[in-house]
Structure formats: structure tokens, C-alpha cells
Design a protein around this motif. Structure first.
Motif, PDB file in Angstrom:
ATOM      1  N   SER A 124      43.342  63.271  40.736  1.00  0.00           N
ATOM      2  CA  SER A 124      42.014  62.938  41.433  1.00  0.00           C
ATOM      3  C   SER A 124      40.930  62.496  40.603  1.00  0.00           C
ATOM      4  O   SER A 124      41.271  62.513  39.166  1.00  0.00           O
ATOM      5  N   GLU A 125      39.758  62.039  41.059  1.00  0.00           N
ATOM      6  CA  GLU A 125      38.787  61.666  39.988  1.00  0.00           C
ATOM      7  C   GLU A 125      38.175  62.626  39.302  1.00  0.00           C
ATOM      8  O   GLU A 125      37.783  62.337  37.978  1.00  0.00           O
ATOM      9  N   GLU A 126      38.318  63.808  39.583  1.00  0.00           N
ATOM     10  CA  GLU A 126      37.742  65.028  38.793  1.00  0.00           C
ATOM     11  C   GLU A 126      38.648  65.285  37.719  1.00  0.00           C
ATOM     12  O   GLU A 126      38.166  65.315  36.395  1.00  0.00           O
ATOM     13  N   GLU A 127      40.186  65.110  38.039  1.00  0.00           N
ATOM     14  CA  GLU A 127      40.995  65.457  37.108  1.00  0.00           C
ATOM     15  C   GLU A 127      40.833  64.387  35.815  1.00  0.00           C
ATOM     16  O   GLU A 127      40.832  64.581  34.682  1.00  0.00           O
ATOM     17  N   LEU A 128      40.785  62.890  36.269  1.00  0.00           N
ATOM     18  CA  LEU A 128      40.372  61.819  35.281  1.00  0.00           C
ATOM     19  C   LEU A 128      39.451  62.034  34.362  1.00  0.00           C
ATOM     20  O   LEU A 128      39.574  61.749  33.059  1.00  0.00           O
ATOM     21  N   ASN A 129      38.244  62.211  35.013  1.00  0.00           N
ATOM     22  CA  ASN A 129      37.223  62.704  34.068  1.00  0.00           C
ATOM     23  C   ASN A 129      37.204  63.712  33.288  1.00  0.00           C
ATOM     24  O   ASN A 129      36.694  63.556  32.059  1.00  0.00           O
ATOM     25  N   GLU A 130      37.952  64.905  33.819  1.00  0.00           N
ATOM     26  CA  GLU A 130      37.969  66.024  32.735  1.00  0.00           C
ATOM     27  C   GLU A 130      39.012  65.799  31.790  1.00  0.00           C
ATOM     28  O   GLU A 130      38.675  65.982  30.538  1.00  0.00           O
ATOM     29  N   PHE A 131      40.152  64.947  32.117  1.00  0.00           N
ATOM     30  CA  PHE A 131      41.162  64.918  31.035  1.00  0.00           C
ATOM     31  C   PHE A 131      40.699  63.727  29.819  1.00  0.00           C
ATOM     32  O   PHE A 131      41.138  64.006  28.876  1.00  0.00           O
ATOM     33  N   SER A 132      39.958  62.982  30.507  1.00  0.00           N
ATOM     34  CA  SER A 132      39.189  61.933  29.242  1.00  0.00           C
ATOM     35  C   SER A 132      38.428  62.467  28.247  1.00  0.00           C
ATOM     36  O   SER A 132      38.611  62.137  27.262  1.00  0.00           O
ATOM     37  N   LYS A 133      37.851  63.425  29.008  1.00  0.00           N
ATOM     38  CA  LYS A 133      36.562  64.343  28.246  1.00  0.00           C
ATOM     39  C   LYS A 133      37.508  65.120  26.993  1.00  0.00           C
ATOM     40  O   LYS A 133      37.111  65.032  25.731  1.00  0.00           O
ATOM     41  N   VAL A 134      38.438  65.679  27.511  1.00  0.00           N
ATOM     42  CA  VAL A 134      39.458  66.524  26.766  1.00  0.00           C
ATOM     43  C   VAL A 134      40.078  65.907  25.498  1.00  0.00           C
ATOM     44  O   VAL A 134      40.167  65.878  24.528  1.00  0.00           O
ATOM     45  N   TYR A 135      40.494  64.586  25.927  1.00  0.00           N
ATOM     46  CA  TYR A 135      41.261  63.565  25.265  1.00  0.00           C
ATOM     47  C   TYR A 135      40.535  62.999  24.040  1.00  0.00           C
ATOM     48  O   TYR A 135      40.874  63.076  22.962  1.00  0.00           O
ATOM     49  N   GLU A 136      39.526  62.580  24.329  1.00  0.00           N
ATOM     50  CA  GLU A 136      38.428  61.883  23.588  1.00  0.00           C
ATOM     51  C   GLU A 136      37.769  63.004  22.373  1.00  0.00           C
ATOM     52  O   GLU A 136      37.785  62.611  21.065  1.00  0.00           O
ATOM     53  N   GLN A 137      37.799  64.233  22.990  1.00  0.00           N
ATOM     54  CA  GLN A 137      37.350  65.423  21.970  1.00  0.00           C
ATOM     55  C   GLN A 137      38.427  65.356  20.939  1.00  0.00           C
ATOM     56  O   GLN A 137      38.114  65.751  19.375  1.00  0.00           O
ATOM     57  N   ALA A 138      39.622  65.845  21.410  1.00  0.00           N
ATOM     58  CA  ALA A 138      40.783  65.939  20.334  1.00  0.00           C
ATOM     59  C   ALA A 138      40.753  64.810  19.439  1.00  0.00           C
ATOM     60  O   ALA A 138      41.182  65.030  18.163  1.00  0.00           O
ATOM     61  N   VAL A 139      40.998  63.526  19.915  1.00  0.00           N
ATOM     62  CA  VAL A 139      41.017  62.399  19.154  1.00  0.00           C
ATOM     63  C   VAL A 139      39.924  62.157  17.997  1.00  0.00           C
ATOM     64  O   VAL A 139      40.385  61.918  16.797  1.00  0.00           O
ATOM     65  N   ARG A 140      38.678  62.644  18.294  1.00  0.00           N
ATOM     66  CA  ARG A 140      37.476  62.463  17.443  1.00  0.00           C
ATOM     67  C   ARG A 140      37.731  63.838  16.489  1.00  0.00           C
ATOM     68  O   ARG A 140      37.267  63.837  15.377  1.00  0.00           O
ATOM     69  N   GLY A 141      38.514  64.870  16.831  1.00  0.00           N
ATOM     70  CA  GLY A 141      38.832  65.724  15.664  1.00  0.00           C
ATOM     71  C   GLY A 141      40.021  65.909  14.983  1.00  0.00           C
ATOM     72  O   GLY A 141      40.272  64.584  14.615  1.00  0.00           O
ATOM     73  N   ASP A 142      40.541  67.003  14.948  1.00  0.00           N
ATOM     74  CA  ASP A 142      41.641  67.011  13.857  1.00  0.00           C
ATOM     75  C   ASP A 142      43.204  66.901  14.711  1.00  0.00           C
ATOM     76  O   ASP A 142      44.279  66.920  14.120  1.00  0.00           O
ATOM     77  N   GLY A 143      42.951  66.651  15.983  1.00  0.00           N
ATOM     78  CA  GLY A 143      44.165  66.349  16.772  1.00  0.00           C
ATOM     79  C   GLY A 143      44.637  67.352  17.544  1.00  0.00           C
ATOM     80  O   GLY A 143      45.275  67.350  18.531  1.00  0.00           O
ATOM     81  N   LEU A 144      44.112  68.677  17.304  1.00  0.00           N
ATOM     82  CA  LEU A 144      44.328  70.013  18.053  1.00  0.00           C
ATOM     83  C   LEU A 144      43.332  69.939  19.511  1.00  0.00           C
ATOM     84  O   LEU A 144      42.136  69.879  19.498  1.00  0.00           O
ATOM     85  N   VAL A 145      44.176  69.907  20.564  1.00  0.00           N
ATOM     86  CA  VAL A 145      43.474  69.980  21.812  1.00  0.00           C
ATOM     87  C   VAL A 145      42.925  71.426  22.074  1.00  0.00           C
ATOM     88  O   VAL A 145      43.732  72.466  22.077  1.00  0.00           O
TER      89      VAL A 145
END
Length: 215
Positions: free
Chosen positions: A19-40
Motif C-alpha cells: 500500500s502507499e502507506e506501507e511504502l512511505n513507512e518502509f522508506s523512512k525506516v530504511y533511510e534511517q537505518a542506512v544513515r545509522g549503523d545499519g541496525l533497524v
């Protein structure tokens, strides 16, 4: 015909459309993890397997589940492919459910053998999970980690009309992301059957769904 046969024996996966809501949510979670140490740091209301499937589908990542939460680098080990062939490799999958099983199944509780798989046919997934009767008595569940690797470093080994979703790398691999999981994240927990240790593999396949329906 093949799809009907697989559905009779195993449990089909759900539609992986997001869903559009899932895509937006997962994109944010992914970007935060990539910018950090890789731990989601997962706080989403959506199931973790959906997030993993999103990463496999939209970010070209592959998953590997393990009880060990602190692996800095994976090295090739002697293992068997779906067809019984030995290979020295790091294993991964493009599925979001199968690796959670490997992460939360406590291998230290294994007695004799266990059998499982994620089949793929016409872009549809089918699952089965069966532990030996002795293993099931051990309450064989724990917390674990799903590691995610860039797909470009792996090769898909399954071939044919029906394939196992197995990918291998013959070189050491470091994960890009890590996601902690527990037994509540494994949606097929109540679809795990038990089989006699000396039972033929093919018989376990044939009886799998019948056994889980009785539980």
C-alpha cells in the motif's frame, strides 16, 4: 496444474503488493537505518516480514536469518543446496518470511533433523516448516537477527518450473542492514508440523499440510 498441486501440499504466501502507506513507512525506516549503523530500530505497526519483503523487492537486498545477533562478516561454509549438492557459500533469500524462521528457530535445540522450504512458481511463494518430534519437545524458539546483503554479490541457484528461493555468494559478505526478530514475527509459527526423525523427506512433504491442519 502445478500451482494447484503446490497449494494442496503447502501454504501459499500472500500478495506482496504494498500500500502507499506501507511504502512511505518502509522508506523512512530504511533511510534511517542506512544513515545509522545499519541496525533497524523498528517501530512500525506493519509486520516485520512485510518490511523485509519490501527491502528485497524495492531495494535489491537479500535476507539471511541467524540466532547469532553479532556477526560482523559472513564467510562461506560447506552447506547443501536444495538439490543436495554441496557448496561452500554464504546463503541468502529474496523472501521476507523464510529467513525469520532461521532466525527464531533455536538450532541448539535441534534433535536429528528439520525440514523446510520456500518454493517459487509463477511469482508465487509456497512454504513448509517441519521439525522432528524430538525437537518440538524442546520448545525450540528464540530471538534472532535477519541480516540483509546487496543482491549484486549473490547468484540465484534455483532452476526449473518450481524452485527454492536460494541465493549464494562464494565470497565473504558483510550485511548492509540488521533487523532483530522474535517468535511473534514468524507468522507461520502455528503451521510448523512435526515428523518422525526417520521419515522419508517426500512423505514429510505429502503429509505436511494435513498435519498442521490437525494442530
Amino acid at each position: 496444474m502445478i500451482s494447484t498441486f503446490l497449494k494442496m501440499l503447502f501454504y501459499p504466501g500472500s500478495n506482496i503488493g504494498f500500500s502507499e502507506e506501507e511504502l512511505n513507512e518502509f522508506s523512512k525506516v530504511y533511510e534511517q537505518a542506512v544513515r545509522g549503523d545499519g541496525l533497524v530500530h523498528y517501530q512500525s505497526p506493519f509486520p516485520k516480514y512485510r518490511f523485509l519483503q519490501y527491502l528485497c523487492t524495492n531495494k535489491d537486498l537479500l535476507c539471511h536469518g541467524s540466532n547469532n545477533k553479532d556477526i560482523s562478516e559472513f564467510v562461506p561454509k560447506r552447506q547443501t543446496l536444495y538439490n543436495g549438492e554441496y557448496v561452500d557459500a554464504v546463503f541468502a533469500t529474496s523472501d521476507g518470511i523464510w529467513p525469520i524462521f532461521y532466525a527464531v528457530f533455536d538450532r541448539s535445540k535441534l534433535v536429528n533433523n528439520f525440514r523446510n522450504g520456500c518454493f517459487e512458481h509463477n511469482n508465487k511463494r509456497y512454504y513448509f516448516f517441519s521439525l522432528s518430534t524430538e525437537t518440538m519437545k524442546q520448545n525450540p524458539w528464540t530471538d534472532g537477527m535477519v541480516y540483509l546483503f546487496p543482491k549484486e554479490r549473490f547468484n540465484k541457484v534455483g532452476k526449473g518450473i518450481v524452485i527454492f528461493d536460494e541465493w549464494v555468494s562464494k565470497e565473504p559478505a558483510k550485511s548492509l542492514l540488521r533487523l532483530e526478530v522474535n517468535i511473534n514475527d514468524f507468522i507461520y509459527l502455528h503451521k510448523v508440523s512435526k515428523h518422525p526423525s526417520d521419515e522419508a523427506f517426500f512423505k514429510t512433504l505429502l503429509l505436511y499440510k494435513l498435519r498442521t491442519r490437525k494442530t
